[in-house]
Design a protein around this motif. Structure first.
Motif, PDB file in Angstrom:
ATOM      1  N   MET A 128       0.829  -1.214   0.000  1.00  0.00           N
ATOM      2  CA  MET A 128       0.000   0.000   0.000  1.00  0.00           C
ATOM      3  C   MET A 128       0.861   1.260   0.000  1.00  0.00           C
ATOM      4  O   MET A 128       0.336   2.369   0.118  1.00  0.00           O
ATOM      5  CB  MET A 128      -0.925  -0.003   1.227  1.00  0.00           C
ATOM      6  CG  MET A 128      -1.953  -1.122   1.224  1.00  0.00           C
ATOM      7  SD  MET A 128      -3.152  -1.005  -0.123  1.00  0.00           S
ATOM      8  CE  MET A 128      -4.105   0.412   0.409  1.00  0.00           C
ATOM      9  N   GLU A 129       2.177   1.098  -0.198  1.00  0.00           N
ATOM     10  CA  GLU A 129       3.071   2.245  -0.091  1.00  0.00           C
ATOM     11  C   GLU A 129       2.881   3.253  -1.225  1.00  0.00           C
ATOM     12  O   GLU A 129       3.232   4.428  -1.100  1.00  0.00           O
ATOM     13  CB  GLU A 129       4.536   1.789  -0.032  1.00  0.00           C
ATOM     14  CG  GLU A 129       5.057   1.098  -1.280  1.00  0.00           C
ATOM     15  CD  GLU A 129       4.707  -0.377  -1.336  1.00  0.00           C
ATOM     16  OE1 GLU A 129       5.045  -1.022  -2.351  1.00  0.00           O
ATOM     17  OE2 GLU A 129       4.094  -0.882  -0.364  1.00  0.00           O
ATOM     18  N   GLN A 130       2.302   2.822  -2.361  1.00  0.00           N
ATOM     19  CA  GLN A 130       2.077   3.752  -3.462  1.00  0.00           C
ATOM     20  C   GLN A 130       0.672   4.359  -3.455  1.00  0.00           C
ATOM     21  O   GLN A 130       0.323   5.152  -4.324  1.00  0.00           O
ATOM     22  CB  GLN A 130       2.324   3.039  -4.792  1.00  0.00           C
ATOM     23  CG  GLN A 130       3.766   2.579  -4.979  1.00  0.00           C
ATOM     24  CD  GLN A 130       3.994   1.925  -6.332  1.00  0.00           C
ATOM     25  OE1 GLN A 130       3.373   2.317  -7.326  1.00  0.00           O
ATOM     26  NE2 GLN A 130       4.889   0.952  -6.381  1.00  0.00           N
ATOM     27  N   THR A 131      -0.134   3.961  -2.463  1.00  0.00           N
ATOM     28  CA  THR A 131      -1.490   4.500  -2.358  1.00  0.00           C
ATOM     29  C   THR A 131      -1.427   5.860  -1.676  1.00  0.00           C
ATOM     30  O   THR A 131      -0.967   5.973  -0.539  1.00  0.00           O
ATOM     31  CB  THR A 131      -2.387   3.540  -1.552  1.00  0.00           C
ATOM     32  OG1 THR A 131      -2.404   2.267  -2.206  1.00  0.00           O
ATOM     33  CG2 THR A 131      -3.797   4.082  -1.434  1.00  0.00           C
ATOM     34  N   GLU A 132      -1.854   6.896  -2.357  1.00  0.00           N
ATOM     35  CA  GLU A 132      -1.706   8.255  -1.852  1.00  0.00           C
ATOM     36  C   GLU A 132      -2.536   8.485  -0.592  1.00  0.00           C
ATOM     37  O   GLU A 132      -3.702   8.092  -0.512  1.00  0.00           O
ATOM     38  CB  GLU A 132      -2.128   9.267  -2.922  1.00  0.00           C
ATOM     39  CG  GLU A 132      -1.208   9.295  -4.127  1.00  0.00           C
ATOM     40  CD  GLU A 132      -1.606  10.387  -5.117  1.00  0.00           C
ATOM     41  OE1 GLU A 132      -2.493  11.200  -4.761  1.00  0.00           O
ATOM     42  OE2 GLU A 132      -1.036  10.420  -6.220  1.00  0.00           O
ATOM     43  N   GLY A 133      -1.901   9.109   0.388  1.00  0.00           N
ATOM     44  CA  GLY A 133      -2.584   9.502   1.608  1.00  0.00           C
ATOM     45  C   GLY A 133      -2.994   8.357   2.500  1.00  0.00           C
ATOM     46  O   GLY A 133      -3.816   8.543   3.408  1.00  0.00           O
ATOM     47  N   PHE A 134      -2.421   7.164   2.270  1.00  0.00           N
ATOM     48  CA  PHE A 134      -2.816   6.011   3.080  1.00  0.00           C
ATOM     49  C   PHE A 134      -2.053   6.029   4.397  1.00  0.00           C
ATOM     50  O   PHE A 134      -0.829   6.074   4.431  1.00  0.00           O
ATOM     51  CB  PHE A 134      -2.526   4.698   2.338  1.00  0.00           C
ATOM     52  CG  PHE A 134      -3.020   3.484   3.084  1.00  0.00           C
ATOM     53  CD1 PHE A 134      -4.340   3.083   2.953  1.00  0.00           C
ATOM     54  CD2 PHE A 134      -2.180   2.764   3.923  1.00  0.00           C
ATOM     55  CE1 PHE A 134      -4.805   1.973   3.632  1.00  0.00           C
ATOM     56  CE2 PHE A 134      -2.645   1.653   4.615  1.00  0.00           C
ATOM     57  CZ  PHE A 134      -3.960   1.255   4.467  1.00  0.00           C
TER      58      PHE A 134
END
Length: 395
Positions: A128-134
């Motif tokens: 999930m490291e590329q999911t913005e604002g996660f």
């Protein structure tokens, strides 16, 4: 067309008068899926619901799952000894994170391996490291409010719900000498898909009228005419209970009609001459006898089916008795006679409620508890009744 009309709401008034004049609730509210859906919102999603006994999860990391209304919930013992309850539904794609029971320090969703801490906080979410604002802190499993009452775990979807215990104070004097917090529960068993409405279950449990009629011979020591109803009942109370006297001291619901297990040592002589039967709606039925307390946790699965978890609470010295296994078995065998008789009766009651000839019946004085239960229900029905279908007087 909805059945939740102002006319139906008005009709409840006839069920909350004095027991001498009241009539039973409308048969259709025991058979309608629409009405159960309304009750799930009005009752099960706003009231304190019992999910089990705390002794089931004695150690850090112990957990079990339960269904509250229609929501799967995890109940877990925390590192500080407290108990937490939270949704069992993964915040990613809705997979159920856990089922059954066990012991662990974390929960991992089997679908995509999102992992959660023992208190429901999100610990890790792969890739999930590329999911913005996660942010993990935003994706924990939602918690429910938790309250312990004499070893029972209650949960509430409202985190700011008023505490349960003060609303049960009327019943406390009847329980003090049982010291329920120190009792042992030798296990529970669950009966599934019983074919009747949850309110039929509650009414039968606290029905003094059928006691030594349906349960002939085995319950003659606890006759219907010795039922007593503490009055007055208050609208701010969440417990409806009765006491029922015995014809001899230390009665027991078994073939001998006498207590088989050690009697609770602090009971007064008066307490050894009676049982109590209590409803803590919408989920817990609870009772006492001289040698045990007993409970039914009721979970509706449809308008006309329920699951019921049944268990006993015993004084700790009971397990030390050299004949405990045999005495407990004999005691439970007696209870199973009652269960079988009640199952037959309540199955036929539910069938009758679907009949075109089903009517709103009249009450005996030995059914005062039913009218009190009606008042508890109707108070909440009114509060949550859908807008636009209010009764003619605006209630």
């Amino acid at each position: 067309m909805t059945m939740l009309t102002g006319e139906l709401l008005d009709s409840f008034e006839d069920s909350i008068t004095d027991v001498a004049t009241a009539v039973t609730l409308p048969p259709e509210i025991y058979t309608s899926e629409e009405f159960l859906s309304f009750e799930r919102h009005a009752l099960f999603e706003h009231e304190w619901c019992c999910v089990g006994v705390a002794s089931r999860i004695p150690e850090t990391g112990d957990w079990f799952t339960a269904t509250v209304s229609t929501e799967p919930v995890i109940v877990a013992r925390q590192r500080d000894g407290s108990i937490a309850a939270f949704s069992a539904i993964c915040r990613h794609r809705g997979m159920q994170v856990a089922e059954g029971e066990g012991n662990s320090r974390t929960f991992r969703c089997p679908y995509h391996h999102w992992s959660y801490r023992l208190d429901g906080r999100l610990m890790g979410a792969p890739a999930m490291e590329q999911t913005e604002g996660f942010d993990n802190d935003d994706w924990g499993l939602p918690n429910l409010a938790v309250e312990l009452w004499h070893g029972f775990i209650f949960v509430n979807f409202n985190p700011d719900a008023p505490p349960l215990a003060p609303t049960l104070e009327r019943y406390e004097p009847y329980l003090a000498n049982y010291e329920l917090d120190n009792c042992v529960c030798p296990g529970t068993f669950t009966l599934e898909d019983l074919p009747w409405n949850w309110k039929v279950m509650f009414e039968n449990f606290n029905d003094g009228y059928h006691a030594n009629r349906l349960h002939q011979v085995i319950q003659d020591f606890c006759p219907s005419e010795m039922a007593r109803f503490p009055v007055p009942w208050s609208d701010d109370s969440n417990v409806i209970f009765r006491e029922n006297g015995y014809t001899h001291i230390d009665g027991g619901f078994n073939a001998t009609r006498k207590a088989l297990l050690p009697v609770f040592p602090k009971l007064t002589e008066e307490e050894r001459w009676r049982s109590t039967f209590a409803l803590i709606p919408p989920t817990l039925c609870f009772g006492t006898a001289p040698d045990m307390a007993f409970f039914f946790i009721v979970r509706p699965t449809s308008a006309e089916t329920i699951d019921v978890e049944i268990g006993y609470l015993l004084h700790p010295t009971s397990l030390e008795h050299p004949m405990f296994d045999h005495l407990f078995q004999a005691s439970d065998d007696g209870v199973q006679v009652f269960v079988a008789q009640d199952q037959d009766a309540t199955t036929k009651v539910q069938r009758g409620l679907r009949s075109r000839f089903a009517v709103r019946g009249r009450y005996s004085w030995q059914e005062e508890s039913h009218v009190q239960f009606n008042r508890w229900l109707v108070q909440r029905y009114r509060h949550h009744w859908p807008t636009g279908t209010e009764s003619s007087d605006g209630a």
